[in-house]
Scaffold this motif. Sequence first.
Motif, PDB file in Angstrom:
ATOM      1  N   SER A 327       0.823  -1.205   0.000  1.00  0.00           N
ATOM      2  CA  SER A 327       0.000   0.000   0.000  1.00  0.00           C
ATOM      3  C   SER A 327       0.859   1.257   0.000  1.00  0.00           C
ATOM      4  N   HIS A 328       1.372   1.578  -1.194  1.00  0.00           N
ATOM      5  CA  HIS A 328       2.178   2.788  -1.368  1.00  0.00           C
ATOM      6  C   HIS A 328       2.148   3.163  -2.841  1.00  0.00           C
ATOM      7  N   LEU A 428       9.046  -0.758   2.897  1.00  0.00           N
ATOM      8  CA  LEU A 428       7.781  -1.145   2.277  1.00  0.00           C
ATOM      9  C   LEU A 428       7.602  -2.658   2.199  1.00  0.00           C
ATOM     10  N   VAL A 429       8.671  -3.395   1.990  1.00  0.00           N
ATOM     11  CA  VAL A 429       8.545  -4.854   1.870  1.00  0.00           C
ATOM     12  C   VAL A 429       8.613  -5.551   3.219  1.00  0.00           C
ATOM     13  N   SER A 430       8.793  -4.788   4.291  1.00  0.00           N
ATOM     14  CA  SER A 430       8.855  -5.387   5.620  1.00  0.00           C
ATOM     15  C   SER A 430       7.495  -5.946   6.004  1.00  0.00           C
ATOM     16  N   PHE A 433       5.014  -3.416   7.666  1.00  0.00           N
ATOM     17  CA  PHE A 433       4.286  -2.496   6.796  1.00  0.00           C
ATOM     18  C   PHE A 433       3.227  -3.229   5.987  1.00  0.00           C
ATOM     19  N   ARG A 434       3.551  -4.396   5.472  1.00  0.00           N
ATOM     20  CA  ARG A 434       2.645  -5.114   4.575  1.00  0.00           C
ATOM     21  C   ARG A 434       1.463  -5.725   5.299  1.00  0.00           C
ATOM     22  N   GLN A 442      -6.521   1.576   7.761  1.00  0.00           N
ATOM     23  CA  GLN A 442      -6.556   2.639   6.778  1.00  0.00           C
ATOM     24  C   GLN A 442      -5.193   3.311   6.718  1.00  0.00           C
ATOM     25  N   TYR A 443      -4.882   3.854   5.556  1.00  0.00           N
ATOM     26  CA  TYR A 443      -3.593   4.512   5.367  1.00  0.00           C
ATOM     27  C   TYR A 443      -3.795   6.023   5.417  1.00  0.00           C
ATOM     28  N   ASP A 444      -3.150   6.686   6.374  1.00  0.00           N
ATOM     29  CA  ASP A 444      -3.253   8.136   6.544  1.00  0.00           C
ATOM     30  C   ASP A 444      -2.268   8.807   5.595  1.00  0.00           C
TER      31      ASP A 444
END
Length: 458
Positions: A327-328, A428-430, A433-434, A442-444
């Motif tokens: 989610s980025h 991001l691939v951690s 995070f995933r 939800q992503y702020d």
Amino acid sequence: MRKINGVYSARPFSDRRWLLPFFASLLISLTLLMATVLGLFSSPNAGDSLSLDIVTITSNDDSEGYSIGLDRKILLGQPVASLEEEEEEEEAPRIAYLITGTKGDSQRMRRTLQAVYHPRNQYILHLDLEAPPRERIDLTMYVKGDPLFSEVENVRVIAKANLVTYKGPTMIACTLHAISILLKEKLRWDWFINLSASDYPLMTQDDILHVLSSLPRNLNFIEHSPITGWKLIQRARPIIVDPGLYLSKKFNVFTTTEQRELPTSFKLYTGSAWVMLTRRFVEYCIQGWENLPRTILMYYVNFISSPEGYFHTVICNSDEFRNTSISHDLHYINWDNPPRQHPLYLSSKDFDRMVKSGMPFARKFAKGDPVLDKIDRELLGRSNGQVTPGRWCNQRSNGAEQCSSRVHDFKFLPGPGAERLQQLMKKLVSEEFRNGSCSKLQYDQTKRDWIASRKTSH
């Protein structure tokens, strides 16, 4: 043979006219045989080199689920690339870019194209129907007249433009159109990225491709979260009609008086319209070996801001691709707090924050803003009117860059931008995070972090 009383009869055996052609063909066959035998033992450097087409080699990538055919051509009498270089060329990634614009954007599209250009990639330019024909013709003539683009043949301008309506599904139709062209022409690429004329890179393609070389080819970068709150009320329930689907002039979408129920066969997601999607996933959206992508596409025909929901809803409702989503959106975007419909324009005061973010792209930029020159000079090393240099560029004797032909386009010269992007990708691939992908989190956008979703009454 002659037909006598209904029966076919051969000529008399005494007819010897067949002997002359027989001995002539025998003589020619012996001559060709001797030439072939003698050629096997002759020096490979003697005479002109001969181009031979070697059998197609297919490389299977289990993480992709599809094969890439590589046509090899070897020139006799010239050095052959080592096996190590061939493997490196096969493993190096490729990106397919869609760059979109509207009336008055052709010059900005040219600049963005030059900034993200690399001979390894593919590029499709779409100047929508609102732009006058003269502007589209000028953009096409620029691409055809550029020596580098003509040599590599990896830049295309969509001649039959689409009418794109803000907030309407015609934006998704335009994106799917470009993807269909890439698939139909059987071009080689691993990821699809969409950019607008107001986007710009913050690092070179050598930086980006170098970092992507170490990533699994099945990761989809698409910022998403379940649709809740005001978006659920203002976007999911209304029924809209996009005039761009059936008119030749641009009009705003209009909303019907009726409201609709939420779907029960799939869950709705929303997020950023800017994505980096795998070839495997967009093939699924276009070809759809099950009906989910088509069902969701039909639903989003009457959905407000469908580019911020279509791919997101498809990927999070697909068992095959759900776990491939990160989610980025890989963009640095400056939002108001709370976020409004449009982000703030970026300028020189945002330069340091853009660089420190590690993002490969940023938006929105105003036409001709001085910060673009600063990015060219300090981050891309790009001269005005030239493509961003890389290891693939030749050099003139005076040392000046001459990116007019490609040399080993599968080798990269990473710089500081690659270090920044590696740090971002590490995050991001951690697993931490995933864990938020396609979940109830939800992503702020302002905090760039996951938050627990609030329950909303329907």
